[in-house]
Design an enzyme around this catalytic site. Structure first.
Site, PDB file in Angstrom:
ATOM      1  N   LYS A 200       0.840  -1.370  -0.051  1.00  0.00           N
ATOM      2  CA  LYS A 200       0.130   0.025  -0.015  1.00  0.00           C
ATOM      3  C   LYS A 200       0.877   1.436   0.055  1.00  0.00           C
ATOM      4  O   LYS A 200       1.795   1.411   0.815  1.00  0.00           O
ATOM      5  CB  LYS A 200      -0.984   0.047   1.179  1.00  0.00           C
ATOM      6  CG  LYS A 200      -1.905   1.373   1.319  1.00  0.00           C
ATOM      7  CD  LYS A 200      -2.690   1.022   2.297  1.00  0.00           C
ATOM      8  CE  LYS A 200      -3.543   2.524   2.627  1.00  0.00           C
ATOM      9  NZ  LYS A 200      -4.595   2.372   3.470  1.00  0.00           N
ATOM     10  N   ARG A 210     -11.019   9.963   2.112  1.00  0.00           N
ATOM     11  CA  ARG A 210     -10.518  10.419   3.325  1.00  0.00           C
ATOM     12  C   ARG A 210     -11.837  11.502   3.658  1.00  0.00           C
ATOM     13  O   ARG A 210     -12.299  11.447   4.847  1.00  0.00           O
ATOM     14  CB  ARG A 210      -9.236  11.219   3.658  1.00  0.00           C
ATOM     15  CG  ARG A 210      -8.232  10.143   3.561  1.00  0.00           C
ATOM     16  CD  ARG A 210      -6.767  10.935   3.558  1.00  0.00           C
ATOM     17  NE  ARG A 210      -5.783   9.826   3.432  1.00  0.00           N
ATOM     18  CZ  ARG A 210      -4.447  10.280   3.007  1.00  0.00           C
ATOM     19  NH1 ARG A 210      -3.989  11.345   3.152  1.00  0.00           N
ATOM     20  NH2 ARG A 210      -3.600   9.214   3.071  1.00  0.00           N
ATOM     21  N   LYS A 223       1.192  10.112   5.539  1.00  0.00           N
ATOM     22  CA  LYS A 223       1.488   8.722   5.855  1.00  0.00           C
ATOM     23  C   LYS A 223       2.601   8.043   5.425  1.00  0.00           C
ATOM     24  O   LYS A 223       2.566   6.969   5.359  1.00  0.00           O
ATOM     25  CB  LYS A 223       0.214   8.113   5.559  1.00  0.00           C
ATOM     26  CG  LYS A 223      -1.046   8.473   6.203  1.00  0.00           C
ATOM     27  CD  LYS A 223      -2.330   7.468   6.020  1.00  0.00           C
ATOM     28  CE  LYS A 223      -3.716   8.018   6.707  1.00  0.00           C
ATOM     29  NZ  LYS A 223      -4.757   7.329   6.486  1.00  0.00           N
ATOM     30  N   LYS A 254      -2.368  -1.503  -3.719  1.00  0.00           N
ATOM     31  CA  LYS A 254      -2.940  -0.117  -3.733  1.00  0.00           C
ATOM     32  C   LYS A 254      -2.139   0.769  -3.776  1.00  0.00           C
ATOM     33  O   LYS A 254      -1.065   0.998  -2.932  1.00  0.00           O
ATOM     34  CB  LYS A 254      -3.827  -0.551  -2.400  1.00  0.00           C
ATOM     35  CG  LYS A 254      -4.527   1.004  -1.982  1.00  0.00           C
ATOM     36  CD  LYS A 254      -5.242   0.690  -0.774  1.00  0.00           C
ATOM     37  CE  LYS A 254      -6.009   2.002  -0.462  1.00  0.00           C
ATOM     38  NZ  LYS A 254      -6.576   1.962   0.895  1.00  0.00           N
ATOM     39  N   SER A 280     -10.161   5.784  -4.621  1.00  0.00           N
ATOM     40  CA  SER A 280     -11.039   6.877  -4.571  1.00  0.00           C
ATOM     41  C   SER A 280     -10.664   7.895  -5.691  1.00  0.00           C
ATOM     42  O   SER A 280     -11.629   8.112  -6.695  1.00  0.00           O
ATOM     43  CB  SER A 280     -11.391   7.522  -3.202  1.00  0.00           C
ATOM     44  OG  SER A 280     -10.301   8.066  -2.745  1.00  0.00           O
ATOM     45  N   TYR A 319     -15.165   1.281  -6.849  1.00  0.00           N
ATOM     46  CA  TYR A 319     -16.572   1.880  -6.509  1.00  0.00           C
ATOM     47  C   TYR A 319     -17.350   1.869  -7.697  1.00  0.00           C
ATOM     48  O   TYR A 319     -18.585   2.163  -7.645  1.00  0.00           O
ATOM     49  CB  TYR A 319     -16.368   3.396  -6.114  1.00  0.00           C
ATOM     50  CG  TYR A 319     -15.464   3.473  -4.939  1.00  0.00           C
ATOM     51  CD1 TYR A 319     -15.849   3.390  -3.704  1.00  0.00           C
ATOM     52  CD2 TYR A 319     -13.943   3.752  -5.067  1.00  0.00           C
ATOM     53  CE1 TYR A 319     -14.982   3.449  -2.398  1.00  0.00           C
ATOM     54  CE2 TYR A 319     -12.993   3.832  -3.930  1.00  0.00           C
ATOM     55  CZ  TYR A 319     -13.358   3.770  -2.818  1.00  0.00           C
ATOM     56  OH  TYR A 319     -12.823   3.660  -1.531  1.00  0.00           O
TER      57      TYR A 319
HETATM   58  C1  PBG Z   1      -7.106   3.833   5.454  1.00  0.00           C
HETATM   59  C2  PBG Z   1      -7.483   3.666   4.180  1.00  0.00           C
HETATM   60  C3  PBG Z   1      -7.445   4.467   3.073  1.00  0.00           C
HETATM   61  C4  PBG Z   1      -8.058   3.836   2.219  1.00  0.00           C
HETATM   62  C5  PBG Z   1      -8.512   2.624   2.327  1.00  0.00           C
HETATM   63  N1  PBG Z   1      -8.097   2.556   3.727  1.00  0.00           N
HETATM   64  C6  PBG Z   1      -6.700   5.778   2.913  1.00  0.00           C
HETATM   65  C7  PBG Z   1      -5.454   6.102   3.623  1.00  0.00           C
HETATM   66  O1  PBG Z   1      -4.623   5.291   3.633  1.00  0.00           O
HETATM   67  O2  PBG Z   1      -5.683   7.375   3.993  1.00  0.00           O
HETATM   68  C8  PBG Z   1      -8.258   4.482   0.759  1.00  0.00           C
HETATM   69  C9  PBG Z   1      -9.001   3.832  -0.237  1.00  0.00           C
HETATM   70  C10 PBG Z   1      -9.588   4.802  -1.214  1.00  0.00           C
HETATM   71  O3  PBG Z   1      -8.739   5.954  -1.387  1.00  0.00           O
HETATM   72  O4  PBG Z   1     -10.386   4.351  -2.081  1.00  0.00           O
HETATM   73  N2  PBG Z   1      -6.866   2.752   6.299  1.00  0.00           N
END
Ligand code: PBG
Length: 330
Positions: A200, A210, A223, A254, A280, A319
């Site tokens: 990730k 978010r 992060k 991801k 997203s 989505y």
């Molecule tokens: C955080 C988490 C995130 C997403 C899924 N779980 C965002 C992040 O790491 O800040 C993002 C998924 C998306 O953008 O569709 N645990």
């Protein structure tokens, strides 16, 4: 020796619809999709999410019907994310461990309404922390690994007890997969699978998510201290190897489309079920491009999803799952 032009004319294979269909190397099917859904507090509630056109948060009493709709379309699994009420977000994310929280309620509602669909839950603290990080932080704002893992283990157990079929740690703490697997075994949840967000990345494509879970405004810093550097791919292979060694059943990469090279390498190297999360920001990019007239929406959706299959993905969290399944089912 293969023939060459003019004995070989590659266009012959593209010359009619039936020929193209017969020769297609990859195909989309509704069972390729996992549908990420957002849960909000309240009753009889659908909250549109501005940053994610046509995506809503659903209250617990409405999510069962949505899950049924997804199951009827042939989607095998739904992934749940909560928008935790403001007052329940704390430094140590206690609400994540509440067996009556939005996610646990939603799992039960879905199991009642649509027992045929799988439920995947997110193991991470960001929807529950006052500071928006995936774990608990020290005074400098760094996420503390081992203490966070202890809480994640409890969170996974709470979700499993509520009926989750797959727990998906998305936090990127070291050692969490082994700790969660050990706890699930100990507590009698042998059939609860772990889908590890193994690779990730610290991505700019998470913005709309978010907003959806209500963590954007509150996030202090970024992060990059726990999510991966977008520059790296060898590191992704080490992450996957480690999560598999710790007992992950399936792995995930991801974001999705900008990281298809990672999906392909992971699938080639390990040959395990490898999922990709079309996140997203990728979803929003397609929606905005289509709205601006840059391309046909349906075609953009199906082409991008097919690209995941071509790269070797076992399935895609998207989505667009419901719309894509409708398009495929015709
Ligand atoms: C955080 C988490 C995130 C997403 C899924 N779980 C965002 C992040 O790491 O800040 C993002 C998924 C998306 O953008 O569709 N645990």
């Amino acid at each position: 020796m293969t023939a060459s032009y003019p004995a070989l004319r590659m266009r012959r294979g593209r010359s009619s619809g039936w020929m193209r269909s017969m020769l297609a190397e990859n195909r989309l099917h509704p069972s390729d999709f996992i549908w990420p859904a957002f849960i909000c507090d309240g009753q009889d509630c659908e909250q549109p999410i501005g940053a994610l056109p046509a995506v809503s948060r659903w209250s617990v009493d409405r999510i069962g019907a949505k899950a049924k709709e997804a199951a009827t379309l042939g989607i095998p699994c739904i992934a749940l994310f909560p928008n935790t009420p403001e007052g329940l977000r704390t430094e140590r994310a206690e609400e994540a461990l509440n067996g009556g929280n939005l996610i646990c309620q939603a799992i039960k509602a879905i199991k009642d309404a649509a027992p045929e669909i799988g439920v995947l839950t997110d193991v991470a603290l960001d929807p529950y922390t006052a500071h928006g990080h995936d774990g608990i932080v020290d005074v400098q704002g760094n996420v503390i690994n081992d203490e966070t893992v202890e809480i994640l283990v409890e969170q996974a157990l709470v979700q499993a007890a509520a009926g989750a079929d797959i727990v998906a740690p998305s936090d990127m703490m070291d050692g969490r997969v082994a700790a969660i697997r050990e706890a699930l075994e100990r507590e009698g949840h042998q059939n609860v699978a772990i889908m590890a967000y193994a690779a990730k990345y610290a991505s700019a494509f998470y913005g709309p998510f978010r907003d959806a879970v209500g963590s954007r405004g509150r996030l202090k810093g970024d992060k990059r201290g726990y999510q991966m550097d977008p520059a790296n791919i060898e590191e992704a292979l080490r992450e996957v190897e480690l999560d598999l060694a710790e007992g992950a059943d399936f792995v995930m990469v991801k974001p999705g489309l900008p990281y298809l090279d990672v999906v392909a390498r992971v699938k080639d190297a390990f040959g395990v079920p490898t999922f990709a999360y079309q996140v997203s920001g990728e979803y929003a990019m397609i929606e905005h491009a289509a709205a601006a007239g840059a391309g046909d929406r349906d075609a953009l959706i199906l082409e991008t999803l097919l690209a995941f299959k071509r790269a070797g993905a076992t399935g895609v969290l998207t989505y667009h799952a419901l719309d894509a399944a409708r398009l495929i089912n015709g």
